[in-house]
Write an enzyme that holds these catalytic residues in place. Structure first.
Site, PDB file in Angstrom:
ATOM      1  N   TYR A 192      -2.378  -1.044  10.227  1.00 44.91           N
ATOM      2  CA  TYR A 192      -2.329  -1.222   8.766  1.00 44.91           C
ATOM      3  C   TYR A 192      -0.998  -0.709   8.223  1.00 44.91           C
ATOM      4  O   TYR A 192      -0.318  -1.384   7.438  1.00 44.91           O
ATOM      5  CB  TYR A 192      -3.515  -0.474   8.138  1.00 44.91           C
ATOM      6  CG  TYR A 192      -3.704  -0.729   6.663  1.00 44.91           C
ATOM      7  CD1 TYR A 192      -4.389  -1.860   6.227  1.00 44.91           C
ATOM      8  CD2 TYR A 192      -3.220   0.164   5.708  1.00 44.91           C
ATOM      9  CE1 TYR A 192      -4.572  -2.094   4.870  1.00 44.91           C
ATOM     10  CE2 TYR A 192      -3.405  -0.054   4.361  1.00 44.91           C
ATOM     11  CZ  TYR A 192      -4.083  -1.190   3.941  1.00 44.91           C
ATOM     12  OH  TYR A 192      -4.261  -1.419   2.598  1.00 44.91           O
ATOM     13  N   SER A 202       0.861  -1.193   0.000  1.00 49.18           N
ATOM     14  CA  SER A 202       0.000   0.000   0.000  1.00 49.18           C
ATOM     15  C   SER A 202       0.893   1.237   0.000  1.00 49.18           C
ATOM     16  O   SER A 202       2.057   1.166   0.414  1.00 49.18           O
ATOM     17  CB  SER A 202      -0.858   0.010   1.269  1.00 49.18           C
ATOM     18  OG  SER A 202      -1.464   1.273   1.473  1.00 49.18           O
TER      19      SER A 202
HETATM   20  P1  NAI Z   1     -11.181  -6.557  -0.544  1.00 42.10           P
HETATM   21  O1  NAI Z   1     -11.786  -6.557   0.815  1.00 42.10           O
HETATM   22  O2  NAI Z   1     -12.067  -6.555  -1.727  1.00 42.10           O
HETATM   23  O3  NAI Z   1     -10.153  -7.768  -0.714  1.00 42.10           O
HETATM   24  C1  NAI Z   1      -9.483  -8.393   0.328  1.00 42.10           C
HETATM   25  C2  NAI Z   1      -9.694  -9.873   0.156  1.00 42.10           C
HETATM   26  O4  NAI Z   1      -8.903 -10.566   1.124  1.00 42.10           O
HETATM   27  C3  NAI Z   1     -11.143 -10.289   0.383  1.00 42.10           C
HETATM   28  O5  NAI Z   1     -11.560 -11.156  -0.656  1.00 42.10           O
HETATM   29  C4  NAI Z   1     -11.105 -11.004   1.720  1.00 42.10           C
HETATM   30  O6  NAI Z   1     -12.081 -12.008   1.847  1.00 42.10           O
HETATM   31  C5  NAI Z   1      -9.696 -11.584   1.689  1.00 42.10           C
HETATM   32  N1  NAI Z   1      -9.198 -11.926   3.033  1.00 42.10           N
HETATM   33  C6  NAI Z   1      -9.214 -11.147   4.141  1.00 42.10           C
HETATM   34  N2  NAI Z   1      -8.702 -11.832   5.175  1.00 42.10           N
HETATM   35  C7  NAI Z   1      -8.345 -13.044   4.704  1.00 42.10           C
HETATM   36  C8  NAI Z   1      -7.758 -14.196   5.285  1.00 42.10           C
HETATM   37  N3  NAI Z   1      -7.440 -14.234   6.599  1.00 42.10           N
HETATM   38  N4  NAI Z   1      -7.511 -15.266   4.501  1.00 42.10           N
HETATM   39  C9  NAI Z   1      -7.839 -15.257   3.192  1.00 42.10           C
HETATM   40  N5  NAI Z   1      -8.403 -14.196   2.582  1.00 42.10           N
HETATM   41  C10 NAI Z   1      -8.660 -13.106   3.339  1.00 42.10           C
HETATM   42  O7  NAI Z   1     -10.215  -5.285  -0.562  1.00 42.10           O
HETATM   43  P2  NAI Z   1      -9.116  -4.816  -1.612  1.00 42.10           P
HETATM   44  O8  NAI Z   1      -9.114  -3.362  -1.537  1.00 42.10           O
HETATM   45  O9  NAI Z   1      -9.275  -5.492  -2.905  1.00 42.10           O
HETATM   46  O10 NAI Z   1      -7.769  -5.325  -0.891  1.00 42.10           O
HETATM   47  C11 NAI Z   1      -6.819  -6.172  -1.515  1.00 42.10           C
HETATM   48  C12 NAI Z   1      -5.446  -5.786  -1.029  1.00 42.10           C
HETATM   49  O11 NAI Z   1      -5.135  -4.484  -1.494  1.00 42.10           O
HETATM   50  C13 NAI Z   1      -5.310  -5.741   0.492  1.00 42.10           C
HETATM   51  O12 NAI Z   1      -4.069  -6.280   0.886  1.00 42.10           O
HETATM   52  C14 NAI Z   1      -5.343  -4.255   0.781  1.00 42.10           C
HETATM   53  O13 NAI Z   1      -4.694  -3.914   1.963  1.00 42.10           O
HETATM   54  C15 NAI Z   1      -4.633  -3.701  -0.444  1.00 42.10           C
HETATM   55  N6  NAI Z   1      -4.858  -2.300  -0.711  1.00 42.10           N
HETATM   56  C16 NAI Z   1      -6.113  -1.825  -0.935  1.00 42.10           C
HETATM   57  C17 NAI Z   1      -6.305  -0.484  -1.188  1.00 42.10           C
HETATM   58  C18 NAI Z   1      -7.652   0.096  -1.449  1.00 42.10           C
HETATM   59  O14 NAI Z   1      -7.768   1.322  -1.435  1.00 42.10           O
HETATM   60  N7  NAI Z   1      -8.679  -0.681  -1.680  1.00 42.10           N
HETATM   61  C19 NAI Z   1      -5.164   0.449  -1.218  1.00 42.10           C
HETATM   62  C20 NAI Z   1      -3.893  -0.173  -0.985  1.00 42.10           C
HETATM   63  C21 NAI Z   1      -3.758  -1.504  -0.744  1.00 42.10           C
END
Ligand code: NAI
Length: 242
Positions: free
Chosen positions: A147, A134
């Site tokens: 985070y 991130s």
């Molecule tokens: P999201 O919530 O759509 O995706 C996260 C996914 O990880 C979900 O499918 C969730 O079920 C899964 N997950 C969570 N805990 C888990 C576990 N213990 N075991 C297996 N799966 C698990 O959110 P997003 O935004 O797509 O996030 C994806 C990555 O991108 C994350 O690492 C997040 O920190 C990072 N990120 C997101 C940003 C944003 O603005 N959306 C910005 C920078 C980084």
């Protein structure tokens, strides 16, 4: 560009992970998405035409099973995208100690678990690890201490691992997105004051679509990125440029 490559994407059922999975499939890869929630995982797998494997990234045995069963089925592993993660909002005084542990466990330890389980196979394929960090791993962000600590950890873990495995042919990089419209951020971005904060901090004055992260993840997994390792690449509309 990814023909004959096999990739695992954790947290691949939604948001950024789903967009990466979709891009990988478009470019010819065999993809296994992994996540905790069976129903959403199966729905996405059916929609994209890939496989879903239920796996909690905080349980090492489950991560090992995910990796081993992928190799059993496809014969190889060329890339693991450690993308699963959760958000965290609130100062260290507002946050519970349990929340700190959970965020570190999923966002940082989960990345190590995925990497550790995949490395024996990535040595065989001279494959790569792509971590989704991130901007908050590169610079401080207000109100997200756990985070930011976890993502900062992912950024330096990426450099360290890249050095350790460079001579084994494994490349390790991270992607550092700015704010992206996904299930993780929807509720916050819907709040006018928060959206204005994000827009004002972003030189491009908008958030990203998940698809805008997919392209760099595809490039990093391809042979076009054969000399790129140990980098943490911002995809942030300019956020970290100032
Ligand atoms: P999201 O919530 O759509 O995706 C996260 C996914 O990880 C979900 O499918 C969730 O079920 C899964 N997950 C969570 N805990 C888990 C576990 N213990 N075991 C297996 N799966 C698990 O959110 P997003 O935004 O797509 O996030 C994806 C990555 O991108 C994350 O690492 C997040 O920190 C990072 N990120 C997101 C940003 C944003 O603005 N959306 C910005 C920078 C980084």
């Amino acid at each position: 560009m990814l023909k004959d490559k096999v990739a695992i994407i954790t947290g691949g059922a939604t948001g950024i992970g789903k967009a990466i999975a979709s891009k990988y499939i478009d470019y010819g890869a065999e993809v296994v998405i992994a996540g905790r929630t069976e129903e959403t995982g199966r729905e996405t797998a059916e929609e994209l035409g890939c496989e879903f494997h239920q796996c909690d990234v905080t349980e090492y045995e489950q991560v090992e099973t995910l990796v081993n069963s992928t190799v059993d089925e496809y014969g190889q592993l060329d890339a693991i995208v450690n993308n699963a993660g959760i958000g965290q909002v609130g100062s260290i005084e507002e946050m519970s100690l349990e929340e700190w542990d959970t965020v570190i466990q999923i966002n940082l330890t989960g990345v190590m678990y995925g990497s550790r389980a995949a490395i024996p196979y990535l040595k065989d394929s001279e494959g790569c690890i792509i971590n989704v960090a991130s901007i908050y791993g590169l610079v401080g962000g207000p109100g997200s201490p756990a985070y930011s600590a976890a993502k900062g950890g992912v950024v330096n873990f990426t450099r360290e691992l890249a050095i350790d495995y460079a001579t084994e042919g494994i490349r390790v990089n991270s992607i550092c997105p700015g704010f992206v419209e996904t299930p993780m951020t929807d509720d916050y971005l819907d709040q006018e004051q928060f959206y204005e904060f994000v827009r004002d901090e972003t030189p491009m004055q908008r958030v990203a679509e998940p698809e805008e992260i997919g392209g760099i993840a595809m490039f990093l997994a391809s042979d076009e990125a054969s000399y790129i390792t140990g980098t943490n690449i911002p995809v942030d509309g300019g956020w970290t440029a100032h």
